[in-house]
Design a protein around this motif. Structure first.
Motif, PDB file in Angstrom:
ATOM      1  N   THR A 133       7.620 -40.440   4.031  1.00  0.00           N
ATOM      2  CA  THR A 133       7.528 -39.037   4.434  1.00  0.00           C
ATOM      3  C   THR A 133       6.672 -38.343   3.384  1.00  0.00           C
ATOM      4  O   THR A 133       6.256 -38.962   2.414  1.00  0.00           O
ATOM      5  N   GLY A 134       6.462 -37.056   3.548  1.00  0.00           N
ATOM      6  CA  GLY A 134       5.622 -36.351   2.588  1.00  0.00           C
ATOM      7  C   GLY A 134       6.164 -36.408   1.170  1.00  0.00           C
ATOM      8  O   GLY A 134       5.408 -36.448   0.197  1.00  0.00           O
ATOM      9  N   ASP A 135       7.501 -36.426   1.033  1.00  0.00           N
ATOM     10  CA  ASP A 135       8.079 -36.330  -0.309  1.00  0.00           C
ATOM     11  C   ASP A 135       8.871 -37.575  -0.710  1.00  0.00           C
ATOM     12  O   ASP A 135       9.786 -37.501  -1.516  1.00  0.00           O
ATOM     13  N   GLY A 136       8.598 -38.687  -0.102  1.00  0.00           N
ATOM     14  CA  GLY A 136       9.308 -39.918  -0.473  1.00  0.00           C
ATOM     15  C   GLY A 136       9.428 -40.858   0.707  1.00  0.00           C
ATOM     16  O   GLY A 136       8.468 -41.022   1.480  1.00  0.00           O
ATOM     17  N   PHE A 137      10.618 -41.405   0.893  1.00  0.00           N
ATOM     18  CA  PHE A 137      10.825 -42.371   1.980  1.00  0.00           C
ATOM     19  C   PHE A 137      12.164 -42.083   2.637  1.00  0.00           C
ATOM     20  O   PHE A 137      13.046 -41.457   2.054  1.00  0.00           O
ATOM     21  N   ARG A 138      12.310 -42.580   3.843  1.00  0.00           N
ATOM     22  CA  ARG A 138      13.623 -42.543   4.502  1.00  0.00           C
ATOM     23  C   ARG A 138      13.980 -43.962   4.915  1.00  0.00           C
ATOM     24  O   ARG A 138      13.134 -44.699   5.438  1.00  0.00           O
ATOM     25  N   VAL A 139      15.250 -44.307   4.696  1.00  0.00           N
ATOM     26  CA  VAL A 139      15.725 -45.655   4.988  1.00  0.00           C
ATOM     27  C   VAL A 139      16.865 -45.529   5.997  1.00  0.00           C
ATOM     28  O   VAL A 139      17.771 -44.694   5.802  1.00  0.00           O
ATOM     29  N   THR A 140      16.841 -46.312   7.058  1.00  0.00           N
ATOM     30  CA  THR A 140      17.925 -46.218   8.039  1.00  0.00           C
ATOM     31  C   THR A 140      19.248 -46.527   7.336  1.00  0.00           C
ATOM     32  O   THR A 140      19.301 -47.361   6.420  1.00  0.00           O
ATOM     33  N   VAL A 141      20.298 -45.859   7.783  1.00  0.00           N
ATOM     34  CA  VAL A 141      21.540 -45.896   7.021  1.00  0.00           C
ATOM     35  C   VAL A 141      22.111 -47.316   6.916  1.00  0.00           C
ATOM     36  O   VAL A 141      22.653 -47.702   5.871  1.00  0.00           O
ATOM     37  N   VAL A 168      18.549 -42.188   5.253  1.00  0.00           N
ATOM     38  CA  VAL A 168      18.852 -41.722   3.898  1.00  0.00           C
ATOM     39  C   VAL A 168      17.532 -41.527   3.148  1.00  0.00           C
ATOM     40  O   VAL A 168      16.769 -42.484   3.004  1.00  0.00           O
ATOM     41  N   PRO A 169      17.259 -40.307   2.682  1.00  0.00           N
ATOM     42  CA  PRO A 169      16.039 -40.104   1.886  1.00  0.00           C
ATOM     43  C   PRO A 169      16.163 -40.787   0.520  1.00  0.00           C
ATOM     44  O   PRO A 169      17.210 -40.713  -0.122  1.00  0.00           O
ATOM     45  N   VAL A 170      15.123 -41.465   0.109  1.00  0.00           N
ATOM     46  CA  VAL A 170      15.081 -42.075  -1.233  1.00  0.00           C
ATOM     47  C   VAL A 170      13.706 -41.798  -1.832  1.00  0.00           C
ATOM     48  O   VAL A 170      12.735 -41.595  -1.096  1.00  0.00           O
ATOM     49  N   ASP A 171      13.651 -41.789  -3.163  1.00  0.00           N
ATOM     50  CA  ASP A 171      12.327 -41.645  -3.769  1.00  0.00           C
ATOM     51  C   ASP A 171      11.719 -43.031  -3.976  1.00  0.00           C
ATOM     52  O   ASP A 171      12.365 -44.051  -3.705  1.00  0.00           O
ATOM     53  N   ARG A 172      10.500 -43.059  -4.488  1.00  0.00           N
ATOM     54  CA  ARG A 172       9.783 -44.339  -4.602  1.00  0.00           C
ATOM     55  C   ARG A 172      10.512 -45.320  -5.525  1.00  0.00           C
ATOM     56  O   ARG A 172      10.672 -46.495  -5.206  1.00  0.00           O
ATOM     57  N   GLU A 173      10.981 -44.790  -6.628  1.00  0.00           N
ATOM     58  CA  GLU A 173      11.667 -45.650  -7.601  1.00  0.00           C
ATOM     59  C   GLU A 173      12.918 -46.274  -6.980  1.00  0.00           C
ATOM     60  O   GLU A 173      13.222 -47.454  -7.172  1.00  0.00           O
ATOM     61  N   GLU A 174      13.646 -45.461  -6.216  1.00  0.00           N
ATOM     62  CA  GLU A 174      14.861 -45.972  -5.564  1.00  0.00           C
ATOM     63  C   GLU A 174      14.505 -47.019  -4.505  1.00  0.00           C
ATOM     64  O   GLU A 174      15.216 -48.019  -4.346  1.00  0.00           O
ATOM     65  N   LEU A 175      13.414 -46.774  -3.798  1.00  0.00           N
ATOM     66  CA  LEU A 175      12.998 -47.768  -2.800  1.00  0.00           C
ATOM     67  C   LEU A 175      12.708 -49.107  -3.485  1.00  0.00           C
ATOM     68  O   LEU A 175      13.081 -50.168  -2.984  1.00  0.00           O
TER      69      LEU A 175
END
Ligand code: SF4
Length: 367
Positions: A133-141, A168-175
């Motif tokens: 997404t514009g501000d990170g990533f989304r991961v299916t729950v 669930v929104p996550v940032d790059r590092e979390e991904l």
């Protein structure tokens, strides 16, 4: 065989490259000392350093050392060894792919073949479960729960995350951390392998070396597995008392705190386990656990042996395993025995489930 395969030997493409090259693993372990040496290094570094060591320049050596390391781990066949090995492969791969993905495009273009985030996601069938997404990533729950279950820390608990339309929104590092877990799952998948005698007999020396390394490790801290169902009866009883809010005598409190410290729990984790007790006293628990651990004292303390437990009246509910003369001497021996004998599905670490357990808000979780 390409350098990319050597850097990420757990990838399907690496396995195919080995198959296409018609590599005979029995011949490799019998004739290629460099591969076997690097394979042993992967496992020994995993046990002692938490990484798989420095990569070798030769693509073939680096790539083939991975299946040989898996054979060594399978022949050793100790849960601790398998777990630490998979963690180390994932940790080293994580360090490598973060560096590779974060390197500037113009620098990367000089390499023959580099890894892209899309390729990494596709490798683990995460192409549709993860979207940018514009501000990170989304991961299916569902995917988030599967990959974050191994993570220790409140920030990973679903109840502490936003949940937007089943994602669930996550940032790059979390991904990247979630991808590390996907790699760990991939590495551990299928272990222990069934190893033909013709391969195993050429690795006797290496297997013996790994066993020696394991036996030289301080198992009181290397068990690092927290499965209360497998605790010895005495420690189950003491933990039960703590969690019911009962007052424990000093020796009993010392025994359970030392046992939990010896099996690898941190001070914070023990505080969390004790805090359901309304009168537990966080400060006192921290002081006592830090003291047992040797952080605030010159000595690292061990949990009391069975004889001491008996003399204080803390030996309760003895069972058949306690009666076994091998295990009767120490609650740690009992626990080591139970952990060694347990099937993988019995070994869900309490810390892995801590995100969903014991929280009144957990009904927000789709689990
Ligand atoms: S025999 Fe040892 S392990 Fe078993 S309950 Fe007693 S103290 Fe605990």
């Amino acid at each position: 065989m390409k350098p990319l395969h050597a850097r990420y030997p757990f990838m399907a493409g690496a396995r195919e490259a080995v198959q296409e090259a018609s590599v005979d693993l029995a011949e490799v372990v019998a004739t290629d000392e460099d591969v076997v040496e690097r394979a042993l290094e992967r496992v020994e570094w995993a046990l002692t350093d938490g990484t798989v060591g420095d990569t070798r320049r030769q693509t073939r050596v680096e790539l083939l050392s991975y299946p040989v390391a898996r054979v060594i781990v399978s022949t050793v066949d100790e849960h601790i060894c398998t777990r630490k090995y998979a963690q180390a492969e994932a940790a080293s791969a994580h360090e490598r792919f973060v560096e590779e993905l974060e390197t500037e495009t113009e620098l990367r273009s000089t390499r023959q073949q580099h890894l892209s985030l899309d390729a990494l996601l596709a490798e683990f069938d995460l192409g549709t479960a993860v979207r940018e997404t514009g501000d990170g990533f989304r991961v299916t729950v569902g995917t988030y729960l599967e990959l974050a279950a191994d993570q220790w820390g409140d920030e990973w608990r679903l109840v502490n995350r936003s949940l937007v339309d089943g994602e669930v929104p996550v940032d790059r590092e979390e991904l990247y951390v979630l991808l590390k877990q996907a790699i760990r799952h991939r590495v551990v998948d299928g272990l222990p392998l069934s190893v033909p005698d013709v391969i195993a007999e050429n690795l006797d020396e290496e297997v013996e070396r790994v066993r020696e390394t394991l036996s030289n490790m301080d198992l009181t801290t290397e068990i690092d597995t927290v499965v209360p169902d497998l605790f010895p009866p005495c420690m189950k009883h003491l933990l039960d008392q703590v969690q019911k809010g009962e007052h424990l005598a000093h020796h009993s409190r010392f025994a359970i705190a030392a046992f939990l410290t010896n099996i690898g729990m941190t001070t914070d984790e023990i505080v969390q386990l004790f805090e359901v007790n309304p009168g537990f006293g966080e400060e006192m628990t921290r002081y006592q656990v830090d003291h047992i651990r040797g952080d605030t004292s010159p000595t690292q303390y061990s949990a009391p042996a069975c004889a001491t437990m008996q003399s204080y009246g803390d030996c309760v509910n003895k069972d058949d395993i306690c009666e076994d003369e091998i295990n009767e001497s120490h609650p740690m021996s009992y626990y080591e025995h139970r952990v060694e004998e347990a099937d993988d599905d019995e070994l869900t670490d309490w810390r892995e489930g801590a995100g969903e357990d014991g929280d009144d808000d957990s009904d927000e979780s789709p689990d």
